[in-house]
Scaffold this motif. Structure first.
Motif, mmCIF file in Angstrom:
data_model
loop_
_atom_site.group_PDB
_atom_site.id
_atom_site.type_symbol
_atom_site.label_atom_id
_atom_site.label_comp_id
_atom_site.label_asym_id
_atom_site.label_seq_id
_atom_site.Cartn_x
_atom_site.Cartn_y
_atom_site.Cartn_z
ATOM 1 N N ASP A 1 0.811 -1.220 0.000
ATOM 2 C CA ASP A 1 0.000 0.000 0.000
ATOM 3 C C ASP A 1 0.843 1.269 0.000
ATOM 4 O O ASP A 1 0.317 2.377 0.047
ATOM 5 C CB ASP A 1 -1.033 -0.003 1.128
ATOM 6 C CG ASP A 1 -0.390 0.012 2.498
ATOM 7 O OD1 ASP A 1 0.844 0.096 2.579
ATOM 8 O OD2 ASP A 1 -1.142 -0.068 3.500
ATOM 9 N N GLN A 2 2.171 1.105 -0.044
ATOM 10 C CA GLN A 2 3.052 2.284 -0.131
ATOM 11 C C GLN A 2 3.593 2.475 -1.543
ATOM 12 O O GLN A 2 4.207 3.497 -1.848
ATOM 13 C CB GLN A 2 4.259 2.128 0.819
ATOM 14 C CG GLN A 2 3.892 1.979 2.288
ATOM 15 C CD GLN A 2 3.164 3.197 2.810
ATOM 16 O OE1 GLN A 2 3.600 4.325 2.599
ATOM 17 N NE2 GLN A 2 2.028 2.982 3.458
ATOM 18 N N ALA A 3 3.391 1.472 -2.421
ATOM 19 C CA ALA A 3 4.015 1.534 -3.748
ATOM 20 C C ALA A 3 3.036 2.066 -4.789
ATOM 21 O O ALA A 3 1.830 1.837 -4.703
ATOM 22 C CB ALA A 3 4.497 0.137 -4.146
ATOM 23 N N SER A 4 3.571 2.759 -5.792
ATOM 24 C CA SER A 4 2.739 3.327 -6.862
ATOM 25 C C SER A 4 2.398 2.262 -7.894
ATOM 26 O O SER A 4 3.268 1.552 -8.393
ATOM 27 C CB SER A 4 3.524 4.467 -7.525
ATOM 28 O OG SER A 4 3.207 4.567 -8.894
ATOM 29 N N ALA A 5 1.099 2.191 -8.252
ATOM 30 C CA ALA A 5 0.673 1.238 -9.287
ATOM 31 C C ALA A 5 1.291 1.613 -10.633
ATOM 32 O O ALA A 5 1.704 0.751 -11.405
ATOM 33 C CB ALA A 5 -0.851 1.243 -9.393
ATOM 34 N N ARG A 6 1.362 2.894 -10.892
ATOM 35 C CA ARG A 6 1.914 3.369 -12.168
ATOM 36 C C ARG A 6 3.372 2.901 -12.310
ATOM 37 O O ARG A 6 3.782 2.395 -13.362
ATOM 38 C CB ARG A 6 1.818 4.899 -12.209
ATOM 39 C CG ARG A 6 1.985 5.534 -13.541
ATOM 40 C CD ARG A 6 1.718 7.035 -13.448
ATOM 41 N NE ARG A 6 0.327 7.390 -13.596
ATOM 42 C CZ ARG A 6 -0.339 7.383 -14.755
ATOM 43 N NH1 ARG A 6 0.260 7.036 -15.871
ATOM 44 N NH2 ARG A 6 -1.610 7.708 -14.803
ATOM 45 N N ALA A 7 4.145 3.058 -11.232
ATOM 46 C CA ALA A 7 5.548 2.636 -11.270
ATOM 47 C C ALA A 7 5.635 1.108 -11.403
ATOM 48 O O ALA A 7 6.506 0.575 -12.100
ATOM 49 C CB ALA A 7 6.266 3.095 -10.008
ATOM 50 N N TYR A 8 4.713 0.416 -10.747
ATOM 51 C CA TYR A 8 4.715 -1.048 -10.816
ATOM 52 C C TYR A 8 4.472 -1.515 -12.258
ATOM 53 O O TYR A 8 5.203 -2.368 -12.780
ATOM 54 C CB TYR A 8 3.630 -1.591 -9.883
ATOM 55 C CG TYR A 8 3.504 -3.098 -9.900
ATOM 56 C CD1 TYR A 8 4.422 -3.898 -9.223
ATOM 57 C CD2 TYR A 8 2.467 -3.717 -10.595
ATOM 58 C CE1 TYR A 8 4.307 -5.283 -9.236
ATOM 59 C CE2 TYR A 8 2.341 -5.096 -10.617
ATOM 60 C CZ TYR A 8 3.265 -5.877 -9.927
ATOM 61 O OH TYR A 8 3.154 -7.244 -9.956
ATOM 62 N N ILE A 9 3.475 -0.939 -12.934
ATOM 63 C CA ILE A 9 3.186 -1.342 -14.318
ATOM 64 C C ILE A 9 4.387 -1.013 -15.204
ATOM 65 O O ILE A 9 4.769 -1.793 -16.087
ATOM 66 C CB ILE A 9 1.925 -0.627 -14.866
ATOM 67 C CG1 ILE A 9 0.718 -0.894 -13.984
ATOM 68 C CG2 ILE A 9 1.624 -1.075 -16.294
ATOM 69 C CD1 ILE A 9 -0.519 -0.069 -14.357
ATOM 70 N N ALA A 10 5.004 0.154 -14.932
ATOM 71 C CA ALA A 10 6.128 0.599 -15.765
ATOM 72 C C ALA A 10 7.336 -0.336 -15.655
ATOM 73 O O ALA A 10 8.205 -0.322 -16.521
ATOM 74 C CB ALA A 10 6.524 2.018 -15.379
ATOM 75 N N ALA A 11 7.376 -1.138 -14.611
ATOM 76 C CA ALA A 11 8.476 -2.108 -14.507
ATOM 77 C C ALA A 11 8.297 -3.243 -15.512
ATOM 78 O O ALA A 11 9.244 -3.990 -15.791
ATOM 79 C CB ALA A 11 8.539 -2.662 -13.082
ATOM 80 N N PHE A 12 7.091 -3.381 -16.075
ATOM 81 C CA PHE A 12 6.822 -4.459 -17.036
ATOM 82 C C PHE A 12 6.661 -3.931 -18.462
ATOM 83 O O PHE A 12 7.109 -4.552 -19.409
ATOM 84 C CB PHE A 12 5.545 -5.225 -16.650
ATOM 85 C CG PHE A 12 5.653 -5.954 -15.357
ATOM 86 C CD1 PHE A 12 6.118 -7.266 -15.320
ATOM 87 C CD2 PHE A 12 5.299 -5.346 -14.155
ATOM 88 C CE1 PHE A 12 6.211 -7.956 -14.129
ATOM 89 C CE2 PHE A 12 5.387 -6.028 -12.952
ATOM 90 C CZ PHE A 12 5.848 -7.333 -12.935
ATOM 91 N N VAL A 13 5.941 -2.797 -18.606
ATOM 92 C CA VAL A 13 5.727 -2.250 -19.948
ATOM 93 C C VAL A 13 6.225 -0.802 -19.951
ATOM 94 O O VAL A 13 6.041 -0.084 -18.969
ATOM 95 C CB VAL A 13 4.237 -2.307 -20.385
ATOM 96 C CG1 VAL A 13 3.748 -3.727 -20.494
ATOM 97 C CG2 VAL A 13 3.346 -1.505 -19.473
ATOM 98 N N ASP A 14 6.878 -0.397 -21.048
ATOM 99 C CA ASP A 14 7.465 0.946 -21.023
ATOM 100 C C ASP A 14 6.801 1.900 -22.017
ATOM 101 O O ASP A 14 7.336 2.963 -22.299
ATOM 102 C CB ASP A 14 8.986 0.883 -21.240
ATOM 103 C CG ASP A 14 9.354 0.205 -22.542
ATOM 104 O OD1 ASP A 14 8.464 -0.010 -23.385
ATOM 105 O OD2 ASP A 14 10.547 -0.116 -22.710
ATOM 106 N N ASP A 15 5.647 1.534 -22.525
ATOM 107 C CA ASP A 15 4.927 2.437 -23.419
ATOM 108 C C ASP A 15 3.942 3.254 -22.568
ATOM 109 O O ASP A 15 3.015 2.693 -21.962
ATOM 110 C CB ASP A 15 4.186 1.616 -24.482
ATOM 111 C CG ASP A 15 3.512 2.507 -25.505
ATOM 112 O OD1 ASP A 15 2.703 3.368 -25.096
ATOM 113 O OD2 ASP A 15 3.791 2.356 -26.702
ATOM 114 N N ALA A 16 4.141 4.573 -22.542
ATOM 115 C CA ALA A 16 3.346 5.426 -21.646
ATOM 116 C C ALA A 16 1.855 5.353 -21.972
ATOM 117 O O ALA A 16 1.008 5.385 -21.066
ATOM 118 C CB ALA A 16 3.843 6.868 -21.739
#
Ligand SMILES: Cc1cc2nc3c(=O)[nH]c(=O)nc-3n(C[C@H](O)[C@H](O)[C@H](O)COP(=O)(O)OP(=O)(O)OC[C@H]3O[C@@H](n4cnc5c(N)ncnc54)[C@H](O)[C@@H]3O)c2cc1C
Length: 469
Positions: free
Chosen positions: A150-165
């Protein structure tokens, strides 16, 4: 045969007859405790209630019952909730969505109750991201609910897998709209819950909307001997050095109890207990909506619109925040057409609903005339905005209604009309006062199924487990 205890002393008092309060009440009454569910308003259901206007019944919040699973599938949130509340699956009369999509100016993704549709859409539109998406899907599938960070950003988490904004925005957008109390992002724990409930499981609608489901819950509560008291607002939670001792009602009377489960919200519950502070008040959420509801002289499908829900964003990057300078944000929203679910009751009229972001501060400051004008503006603006990807419904509107942050505060007591409550959740339901526990939105589980799950979890953990172990 219904049991009917009516005492001024209860084992547990539940504040609020929304989805979490009703579920908690049933669970506690099943265990044999004397329980009262107290609701300030004349109707039960909270944010998922219903009302009558212009001779029609309208649902308040229902776009979709998320977490759909077919009958017989065990171990999922919906099946667990029904089993714990002893509600037969068929009582919900669920009809599945036809299909939904997320629409941005330069791309769209379709999804349904079959996860493979989303996978194939991503693979087709973003081939370079296919393996990253598959790894993301596998990682979320392997994360049990309740174990997210609950302290981590979902956006950052997804970005660790896919890098297309753009793909990150497309995947996140529906999940923000269906449950994020945080502007532009959400925490990883909430993301896991919503990904599963929206993408892995999916959407359904009870035939007849919320009323039949709420009737089932109310009847279950009565059958178990629980008491639902409407028009019964709680003015204060009374407590001393040993914890809760009772609640004071708005009519001045008191009920004795040593246990209160509150669905009023964290900030609101602390205010009821007289232990709030400026710092606690500051924790209130600020994501609120205007919901624009229309009855149509035709079905959306007759106008060529077969989508159940469209999550749209009219700018290249996601907008999900209270508008800073005006009362409305019309460039981002959700269009829901309840007729585009299977197995709905016959109805000659069509329905379309659009949810848009709204600034509570502005709506709360309007006088009556400005308020009425702003509602009109929201409705017309929202229905014009969707015309870039949906039909022009406006010539077909026969009856209209809109509700606002002000309405949400009036009917639920939620500060700022914050639909998804405070950004910081309290998964253990704990408060600083012995015997007082949070359920519902600010415990952390949202939506129809989530809120019921929350009521059950807190009842099981704080009330039933200690006495049954
Ligand atoms: C526009 C909109 C669309 C939505 N769409 C969906 C959807 O499609 N699918 C979905 O699953 N979810 C949807 N939701 C969200 C969903 O409605 C909520 O997450 C869920 O209903 C929250 O339930 P709850 O029990 O936590 O709280 P609430 O529903 O807020 O219930 C709290 C209850 O407590 C009562 N109360 C508060 N203070 C007091 C007091 N002092 N004394 C007595 N009673 C009190 C309130 O009157 C209220 O009835 C939507 C919400 C909105 C606003």
């Amino acid at each position: 045969m219904a049991k009917s205890p009516t005492f001024d002393r209860y084992d547990t008092v539940v504040i609020g007859a929304g989805m979490s309060g009703l579920a908690a009440g049933i669970r506690l009454a099943q265990a044999g405790g004397r329980v009262a569910v107290l609701e300030r308003h004349s109707l039960w259901g909270g944010l998922n209630s219903f009302y009558k206007k212009s001779g029609r019944r309208w649902d308040v919040g229902l776009h979709a019952l998320t977490n759909f699973v077919p009958k017989g599938q065990r171990g999922h949130p919906l099946s667990k909730v029904l089993r714990q509340l002893r509600v037969p699956y068929d009582a919900l009369q669920l009809g599945e969505q036809k299909g939904s999509r997320t629409v941005f100016p330069d791309a769209q993704l379709r999804f349904s109750n079959d996860f493979e549709l989303l996978r194939s859409q991503v693979h087709e539109a973003f081939p370079a991201q296919a393996s990253g998406f598959d790894a993301l899907a596998a990682a979320v599938a392997a994360t049990p609910i309740g174990t997210g960070d609950d302290q981590a950003s979902a956006r950052a988490y997804i970005a660790a897998f896919v890098d297309d904004a753009l793909l990150i925005d497309l995947l996140l957008h529906p999940l923000l709209w269906y449950g994020s109390p945080t502007p532009m992002d959400m925490d990883h724990a909430g993301f896991v819950v919503l990904w599963k409930s929206v993408y892995e499981e999916g959407f359904a609608r009870p035939a007849g909307g919320m009323r039949p489901l709420l009737d089932v819950l109310r009847a279950r509560l009565a059958d178990e001997g629980g008491e639902l008291r409407t028009n019964c607002g709680v003015a204060a939670i009374v407590h001393g050095s040993h914890g809760v001792t009772g609640v004071q009602l708005e009519d001045g009377s008191e009920l004795e109890t040593q246990r209160v489960l509150s669905s009023a919200g964290w900030v609101e519950t602390m205010a009821l207990s007289g232990t709030s502070s400026a710092a606690i008040e500051d924790e209130a959420g600020r994501i609120s909506f205007v919901e624009c509801c229309a009855k149509l002289d035709t079905k959306p499908s007759d106008l060529g619109h077969d989508d159940t829900i469209v999550f749209y964003n009219l700018t290249p990057t996601t907008i999900y925040d209270a508008p800073a300078n005006g009362h409305l944000e019309l460039r981002s929203g959700v269009l829901c057409c309840p007729d585009n679910y299977a197995n709905q009751l016959p109805d000659p009229e069509g329905t379309a609903r659009i949810t848009v972001l709204a600034s509570p501060r502005h709506w709360n400051g309007f006088d009556d005339a400005a308020y009425a004008t702003a509602k009109q503006e929201a409705f017309d603006g929202a229905f014009q905005a969707v015309q870039s990807f949906a039909p022009n419904f406006l010539p077909h509107v026969t009856v209209r209604d809109a509700f606002t942050p002000r309405t949400i505060t009036h009917f639920t007591g939620k500060r700022n009309g914050a639909v998804y409550g405070a950004p910081k959740k309290r998964p253990d339901g704990a408060t600083p006062i012995d015997g007082l526990h949070l359920i519902g939105t600010d415990q952390g589980l949202l939506g129809i199924v989530g809120a019921m799950m929350s009521g059950i979890q807190v009842a099981n953990h704080h009330v039933l487990a200690p006495t049954t172990s």
